[in-house]
Motif scaffolding. Structure first.
Motif, PDB file in Angstrom:
ATOM      1  N   GLU A 106       0.833  -1.208   0.000  1.00  0.00           N
ATOM      2  CA  GLU A 106       0.000   0.000   0.000  1.00  0.00           C
ATOM      3  C   GLU A 106       0.866   1.256   0.000  1.00  0.00           C
ATOM      4  O   GLU A 106       0.577   2.217  -0.712  1.00  0.00           O
ATOM      5  N   LEU A 107       1.941   1.258   0.804  1.00  0.00           N
ATOM      6  CA  LEU A 107       2.845   2.409   0.851  1.00  0.00           C
ATOM      7  C   LEU A 107       3.540   2.610  -0.494  1.00  0.00           C
ATOM      8  O   LEU A 107       3.629   3.731  -0.998  1.00  0.00           O
ATOM      9  N   ILE A 108       4.002   1.530  -1.095  1.00  0.00           N
ATOM     10  CA  ILE A 108       4.688   1.634  -2.387  1.00  0.00           C
ATOM     11  C   ILE A 108       3.732   2.152  -3.461  1.00  0.00           C
ATOM     12  O   ILE A 108       4.094   3.028  -4.254  1.00  0.00           O
ATOM     13  N   THR A 109       2.514   1.639  -3.480  1.00  0.00           N
ATOM     14  CA  THR A 109       1.517   2.124  -4.438  1.00  0.00           C
ATOM     15  C   THR A 109       1.258   3.613  -4.237  1.00  0.00           C
ATOM     16  O   THR A 109       1.181   4.370  -5.202  1.00  0.00           O
ATOM     17  N   LYS A 110       1.143   4.027  -2.990  1.00  0.00           N
ATOM     18  CA  LYS A 110       0.926   5.448  -2.663  1.00  0.00           C
ATOM     19  C   LYS A 110       2.090   6.304  -3.167  1.00  0.00           C
ATOM     20  O   LYS A 110       1.881   7.358  -3.762  1.00  0.00           O
ATOM     21  N   THR A 111       3.330   5.826  -2.948  1.00  0.00           N
ATOM     22  CA  THR A 111       4.484   6.608  -3.386  1.00  0.00           C
ATOM     23  C   THR A 111       4.609   6.639  -4.903  1.00  0.00           C
ATOM     24  O   THR A 111       5.064   7.632  -5.460  1.00  0.00           O
ATOM     25  N   GLN A 112       4.193   5.561  -5.571  1.00  0.00           N
ATOM     26  CA  GLN A 112       4.268   5.541  -7.029  1.00  0.00           C
ATOM     27  C   GLN A 112       3.184   6.394  -7.674  1.00  0.00           C
ATOM     28  O   GLN A 112       3.446   7.108  -8.632  1.00  0.00           O
ATOM     29  N   GLU A 113       1.961   6.296  -7.176  1.00  0.00           N
ATOM     30  CA  GLU A 113       0.837   6.989  -7.812  1.00  0.00           C
ATOM     31  C   GLU A 113       0.655   8.423  -7.335  1.00  0.00           C
ATOM     32  O   GLU A 113       0.453   9.322  -8.138  1.00  0.00           O
ATOM     33  N   LYS A 114       0.706   8.636  -6.040  1.00  0.00           N
ATOM     34  CA  LYS A 114       0.443   9.968  -5.486  1.00  0.00           C
ATOM     35  C   LYS A 114       1.686  10.861  -5.508  1.00  0.00           C
ATOM     36  O   LYS A 114       1.636  12.005  -5.934  1.00  0.00           O
ATOM     37  N   TYR A 115       2.820  10.324  -5.015  1.00  0.00           N
ATOM     38  CA  TYR A 115       4.028  11.139  -4.880  1.00  0.00           C
ATOM     39  C   TYR A 115       4.926  11.083  -6.108  1.00  0.00           C
ATOM     40  O   TYR A 115       5.699  11.993  -6.352  1.00  0.00           O
ATOM     41  N   GLN A 116       4.885   9.996  -6.848  1.00  0.00           N
ATOM     42  CA  GLN A 116       5.772   9.747  -7.988  1.00  0.00           C
ATOM     43  C   GLN A 116       7.236   9.945  -7.598  1.00  0.00           C
ATOM     44  O   GLN A 116       8.035  10.502  -8.344  1.00  0.00           O
TER      45      GLN A 116
END
Length: 176
Positions: A106-116
């Motif tokens: 979930e954290l990795i997905t958040k960093t990839q999609e939201k934060y890039q």
């Protein structure tokens, strides 16, 4: 990258970052047999995560991370005797690993999609695939490589221990 993340996400980010020395921390997990209770444990990591980067110019980069850790269970408020039943120990071990993998994904997905962008400093491991800084900048880790990468994080529990107090105390006699 500026945002607010919770304590669990902060600990996960620190676990995945090899530039930080993170030996141990305290955490809780829902009791696998009685989810209304939370089991407290001490997480410790004796060695750095193993990070393998497989860079491709024309398709998503593959990042494999292996984390080896140990757990010492500190408190079991449900009073289930996990330390005395191998099947229950296995269920607890699987619950801890599943929770860590789920929250990490979930954290990795958040960093990839939201934060890039990655808070783990994994860009350090891809730089060797480029001959110079211009080529690295052109490939664009933050906008092209990391947000599209296929990331696989695997947790390996080396040891599951139970604190001495768990077996020594008769928790039915303890009063608040």
């Amino acid at each position: 990258m500026i945002d607010i993340i919770d304590g669990e996400e902060t600990r996960l980010a620190q676990m995945l970052d090899r530039t930080l020395e993170m030996e141990s921390y305290l955490a809780t997990i829902p009791d696998p047999k009685m989810p209304e209770f939370r089991i407290s444990y001490n997480y410790s990591q004796k060695k750095e995560p193993a990070i393998k980067m497989n860079y491709h110019r024309d398709k998503p980069t593959e990042i494999d991370v292996d984390i080896f850790f140990q757990v010492e269970v500190i408190a079991i408020p449900s009073l289930i005797k996990y330390s005395q039943n191998k099947g229950d120990q296995q269920a607890l071990e699987e619950a801890i690993i599943q929770r860590l993998e789920k929250k990490t994904n979930e954290l990795i997905t958040k960093t990839q999609e939201k934060y890039q962008s990655d808070p783990f400093y994994w860009s350090l491991y891809i730089r060797k695939h480029f001959k110079d800084i211009k080529e690295y900048e052109k490939a664009d880790w933050h906008k092209k490589i990391y947000p599209n990468a296929k990331i696989n994080v695997t947790y390996h529990m080396d040891k599951l221990e139970f604190g001495k107090m768990i077996d020594d105390s008769n928790l039915n006699e303890v009063r608040d």
